[in-house]
Design a protein around this motif. Structure first.
Motif, PDB file in Angstrom:
ATOM      1  N   ALA A 266       9.086 -23.647 -10.653  1.00 31.96           N
ATOM      2  CA  ALA A 266      10.364 -24.297 -10.982  1.00 31.96           C
ATOM      3  C   ALA A 266      11.488 -23.769 -10.098  1.00 31.96           C
ATOM      4  N   GLU A 267      11.504 -22.458  -9.850  1.00 34.63           N
ATOM      5  CA  GLU A 267      12.536 -21.874  -8.992  1.00 34.63           C
ATOM      6  C   GLU A 267      12.375 -22.334  -7.549  1.00 34.63           C
ATOM      7  N   ARG A 268      11.132 -22.475  -7.096  1.00 38.79           N
ATOM      8  CA  ARG A 268      10.898 -22.860  -5.705  1.00 38.79           C
ATOM      9  C   ARG A 268      11.327 -24.288  -5.412  1.00 38.79           C
ATOM     10  N   SER A 269      11.504 -25.094  -6.451  1.00 37.12           N
ATOM     11  CA  SER A 269      11.986 -26.459  -6.244  1.00 37.12           C
ATOM     12  C   SER A 269      13.486 -26.505  -5.970  1.00 37.12           C
ATOM     13  N   LYS A 270      14.176 -25.378  -6.176  1.00 31.32           N
ATOM     14  CA  LYS A 270      15.614 -25.315  -5.934  1.00 31.32           C
ATOM     15  C   LYS A 270      15.889 -24.996  -4.465  1.00 31.32           C
ATOM     16  N   ASP A 271      17.109 -25.309  -4.024  1.00 31.38           N
ATOM     17  CA  ASP A 271      17.472 -25.067  -2.626  1.00 31.38           C
ATOM     18  C   ASP A 271      17.475 -23.582  -2.290  1.00 31.38           C
ATOM     19  N   VAL A 293       0.810  -4.089   3.921  1.00 30.46           N
ATOM     20  CA  VAL A 293       0.273  -5.451   3.939  1.00 30.46           C
ATOM     21  C   VAL A 293       1.420  -6.406   4.245  1.00 30.46           C
ATOM     22  N   ILE A 294       1.264  -7.215   5.268  1.00 29.18           N
ATOM     23  CA  ILE A 294       2.299  -8.158   5.711  1.00 29.18           C
ATOM     24  C   ILE A 294       1.764  -9.575   5.550  1.00 29.18           C
ATOM     25  N   ARG A 295       2.553 -10.439   4.925  1.00 30.37           N
ATOM     26  CA  ARG A 295       2.139 -11.832   4.739  1.00 30.37           C
ATOM     27  C   ARG A 295       2.977 -12.743   5.641  1.00 30.37           C
ATOM     28  N   MET A 296       2.355 -13.805   6.118  1.00 31.05           N
ATOM     29  CA  MET A 296       3.012 -14.812   6.948  1.00 31.05           C
ATOM     30  C   MET A 296       2.485 -16.188   6.560  1.00 31.05           C
ATOM     31  N   GLY A 297       3.374 -17.127   6.342  1.00 34.29           N
ATOM     32  CA  GLY A 297       2.961 -18.498   6.042  1.00 34.29           C
ATOM     33  C   GLY A 297       2.704 -18.757   4.576  1.00 34.29           C
ATOM     34  N   PHE A 298       2.149 -17.800   3.856  1.00 37.39           N
ATOM     35  CA  PHE A 298       1.879 -17.923   2.430  1.00 37.39           C
ATOM     36  C   PHE A 298       3.155 -17.644   1.636  1.00 37.39           C
ATOM     37  N   GLU A 299       3.272 -18.259   0.435  1.00 36.29           N
ATOM     38  CA  GLU A 299       4.467 -18.095  -0.397  1.00 36.29           C
ATOM     39  C   GLU A 299       4.278 -17.092  -1.531  1.00 36.29           C
ATOM     40  N   GLU A 300       3.050 -16.640  -1.757  1.00 33.35           N
ATOM     41  CA  GLU A 300       2.766 -15.803  -2.918  1.00 33.35           C
ATOM     42  C   GLU A 300       1.996 -14.551  -2.506  1.00 33.35           C
ATOM     43  N   ILE A 301       1.966 -13.589  -3.410  1.00 34.18           N
ATOM     44  CA  ILE A 301       1.159 -12.383  -3.249  1.00 34.18           C
ATOM     45  C   ILE A 301       0.265 -12.266  -4.483  1.00 34.18           C
ATOM     46  N   TYR A 302      -1.032 -12.137  -4.265  1.00 33.50           N
ATOM     47  CA  TYR A 302      -1.943 -11.897  -5.378  1.00 33.50           C
ATOM     48  C   TYR A 302      -2.248 -10.405  -5.456  1.00 33.50           C
ATOM     49  N   LEU A 303      -2.308  -9.874  -6.702  1.00 34.01           N
ATOM     50  CA  LEU A 303      -2.586  -8.460  -6.911  1.00 34.01           C
ATOM     51  C   LEU A 303      -3.399  -8.287  -8.187  1.00 34.01           C
ATOM     52  N   SER A 304      -4.496  -7.546  -8.099  1.00 31.59           N
ATOM     53  CA  SER A 304      -5.291  -7.276  -9.297  1.00 31.59           C
ATOM     54  C   SER A 304      -5.938  -5.906  -9.194  1.00 31.59           C
ATOM     55  N   SER A 305      -6.230  -5.328 -10.373  1.00 31.30           N
ATOM     56  CA  SER A 305      -7.005  -4.089 -10.465  1.00 31.30           C
ATOM     57  C   SER A 305      -7.970  -4.236 -11.630  1.00 31.30           C
ATOM     58  N   PRO A 306      -9.158  -3.639 -11.539  1.00 30.95           N
ATOM     59  CA  PRO A 306     -10.188  -3.868 -12.555  1.00 30.95           C
ATOM     60  C   PRO A 306     -10.094  -2.966 -13.776  1.00 30.95           C
ATOM     61  N   GLY A 307      -9.290  -1.870 -13.723  1.00 29.77           N
ATOM     62  CA  GLY A 307      -9.257  -0.942 -14.848  1.00 29.77           C
ATOM     63  C   GLY A 307     -10.636  -0.370 -15.121  1.00 29.77           C
ATOM     64  N   SER A 325      -1.562 -18.867  -1.698  1.00 30.54           N
ATOM     65  CA  SER A 325      -0.904 -20.098  -2.149  1.00 30.54           C
ATOM     66  C   SER A 325      -1.777 -20.641  -3.268  1.00 30.54           C
ATOM     67  N   ILE A 326      -1.499 -20.172  -4.499  1.00 31.63           N
ATOM     68  CA  ILE A 326      -2.327 -20.492  -5.658  1.00 31.63           C
ATOM     69  C   ILE A 326      -1.598 -21.408  -6.626  1.00 31.63           C
ATOM     70  N   LEU A 327      -0.401 -21.011  -7.030  1.00 30.79           N
ATOM     71  CA  LEU A 327       0.349 -21.775  -8.039  1.00 30.79           C
ATOM     72  C   LEU A 327       0.879 -23.087  -7.474  1.00 30.79           C
ATOM     73  N   VAL A 328       1.318 -23.065  -6.225  1.00 27.07           N
ATOM     74  CA  VAL A 328       1.817 -24.273  -5.555  1.00 27.07           C
ATOM     75  C   VAL A 328       0.932 -24.517  -4.338  1.00 27.07           C
ATOM     76  N   PRO A 329       0.042 -25.498  -4.390  1.00 25.21           N
ATOM     77  CA  PRO A 329      -0.862 -25.746  -3.256  1.00 25.21           C
ATOM     78  C   PRO A 329      -0.094 -26.141  -1.999  1.00 25.21           C
ATOM     79  N   VAL A 330      -0.729 -25.931  -0.861  1.00 23.86           N
ATOM     80  CA  VAL A 330      -0.184 -26.344   0.427  1.00 23.86           C
ATOM     81  C   VAL A 330      -0.645 -27.763   0.714  1.00 23.86           C
ATOM     82  N   THR A 331       0.286 -28.634   1.108  1.00 23.73           N
ATOM     83  CA  THR A 331      -0.050 -30.006   1.486  1.00 23.73           C
ATOM     84  C   THR A 331      -0.082 -30.114   3.006  1.00 23.73           C
ATOM     85  N   VAL A 332      -1.227 -30.535   3.541  1.00 22.60           N
ATOM     86  CA  VAL A 332      -1.380 -30.723   4.978  1.00 22.60           C
ATOM     87  C   VAL A 332      -1.485 -32.223   5.238  1.00 22.60           C
ATOM     88  N   ASN A 333      -0.465 -32.786   5.844  1.00 21.17           N
ATOM     89  CA  ASN A 333      -0.419 -34.219   6.099  1.00 21.17           C
ATOM     90  C   ASN A 333      -1.290 -34.599   7.288  1.00 21.17           C
TER      91      ASN A 333
END
Length: 349
Positions: A266-271, A293-307, A325-333
């Motif tokens: 919802a926030e990403r839909s704003k300007d 860790v450096i990200r480029m092109g992707f909008e999200e960071i995934y992080l998990s630990s198994p405990g 890019s999990i929550l908001v998929p990338v559209t390739v025209n």
């Protein structure tokens, strides 16, 4: 060889076309070595294990890449000023699980569920090098209308993985994508953490399904029992879809969690909105090491630990993280391409 970014990735002349080499059935070792082998780049084959390529730069840092599935099974950078100062960074299990894996899932536009696509193996497209201080291998495959290139690069103090997805079809394609790295910690849960995500929003969310996963998406968000009376500060994870702001400078990964860090859809839909950090650090307190860790092109960071789930997968501890890019998929025209990359670098010399 396609160059994604100015971050020291090797460049090739744009006027030189890339020739895709499709080896004949049961390619021989000589075919790969004669065509692509050079100093610091060695192709090998062993029994039923997929053909691999090993990159080794001048200071001895190395990585191993399985060609058929694009799986990076080992990254051993030089981390100390001594001859044997190399540490395995990645947590890799048999069957190409763990390590570093590129995940690309095509989604149907109507339901955002995975659409069936033709399976394809990676083949070697090209290699490049700058002396023996920078080495690069480019893989490629076709999945339906998508022409995908995967570029793996090694430097004395870093490694980079980059993907280019081009849509050769007539319809737009939605993809869910990530480059997920499984970092290894020697028998030390309490000494694992991430720094640099303070002030970023996150929500509990499973990882994308992939052949490289150690914990399945359902396992990753399964509730963990309380670790005990003396585990001060422990709190169960929030329910999926509930957004929270990271309010501590270091996220200790002793307990089980599975999160996506980013602005909410919802926030990403704003300007104007606050995006996820472009870089953060993985801390291995037990060995006194950290990796950026450096990200480029992707909008999200995934992080998990198994405990406590890590006990099912050996003595060592591990976490999983990377750009996504999990929550908001990338559209390739049609006729367009999308690019994303991850860099893992360190200052442990």
């Amino acid at each position: 060889m396609a160059s994604l970014v100015s971050f020291s990735l090797l460049k090739a002349s744009a006027s030189t076309p890339t020739t895709v080499i499709s080896p004949p059935p049961s390619p021989t070792l000589e075919t790969l070595d004669q065509r692509f082998g050079r100093k610091g780049i060695k192709f090998s084959e062993s029994g039923d294990i997929p053909t691999t390529v090993e990159l080794t730069v001048r200071n001895g840092s190395s990585l191993k890449l399985q060609i058929s599935n694009g799986h990076i099974s080992s990254y051993r950078p030089k981390v100390y000023w001594k001859d044997d100062g190399y540490e395995e960074v990645l947590h890799t299990l048999a069957g190409s699980r763990g390590g570093v894996g590129l995940v690309i899932n095509e989604l149907s536009q109507q339901t955002n569920s995975k659409a069936p696509s033709a399976s394809a193996e990676w083949t070697v497209k090209d290699v490049d090098s700058d002396s023996i201080d920078a080495l690069q291998v480019e893989l490629g495959c076709m999945r339906g209308s998508l022409d995908i290139s995967y570029v793996v690069s090694l430097y004395p103090l870093s490694m980079a993985t980059a993907v280019i997805v081009k849509n050769n079809g007539r319809k737009a394609v939605n993809i869910s994508s990530a480059i997920l790295s499984h970092f290894n910690f020697k028998k030390n849960r309490s000494g694992s953490g991430v720094q640099g995500l303070r002030g970023c929003s996150y929500c509990t969310n499973p990882p994308p399904s992939s052949p490289f996963e150690i914990l399945s998406p359902s396992e990753s968000i399964k509730s963990e029992d309380s670790p005990g009376f003396f585990s001060f500060g422990w709190e169960p994870e929030t329910k999926p879809g509930v957004w929270t702001v990271q309010d501590v400078p270091i996220t200790v990964l002793k307990n089980k969690l599975s999160r996506v860090y980013s602005a909410s859809p919802a926030e990403r839909s704003k300007d104007f909105h606050r995006s996820a950090p472009s870089k953060y650090e993985v801390i291995d307190q037990g060995r006194g090491l950290f990796y950026r860790v450096i990200r480029m092109g992707f909008e999200e960071i995934y992080l998990s630990s198994p405990g406590l789930y890590s006990d099912k997968y050996g003595e060592d501890y591990f976490i999983c993280t990377g750009p996504a890019s999990i929550l908001v998929p990338v559209t390739v025209n049609p006729g367009e391409e999308w690019r994303g990359a991850q860099v893992i670098e360190h200052d442990n010399l």
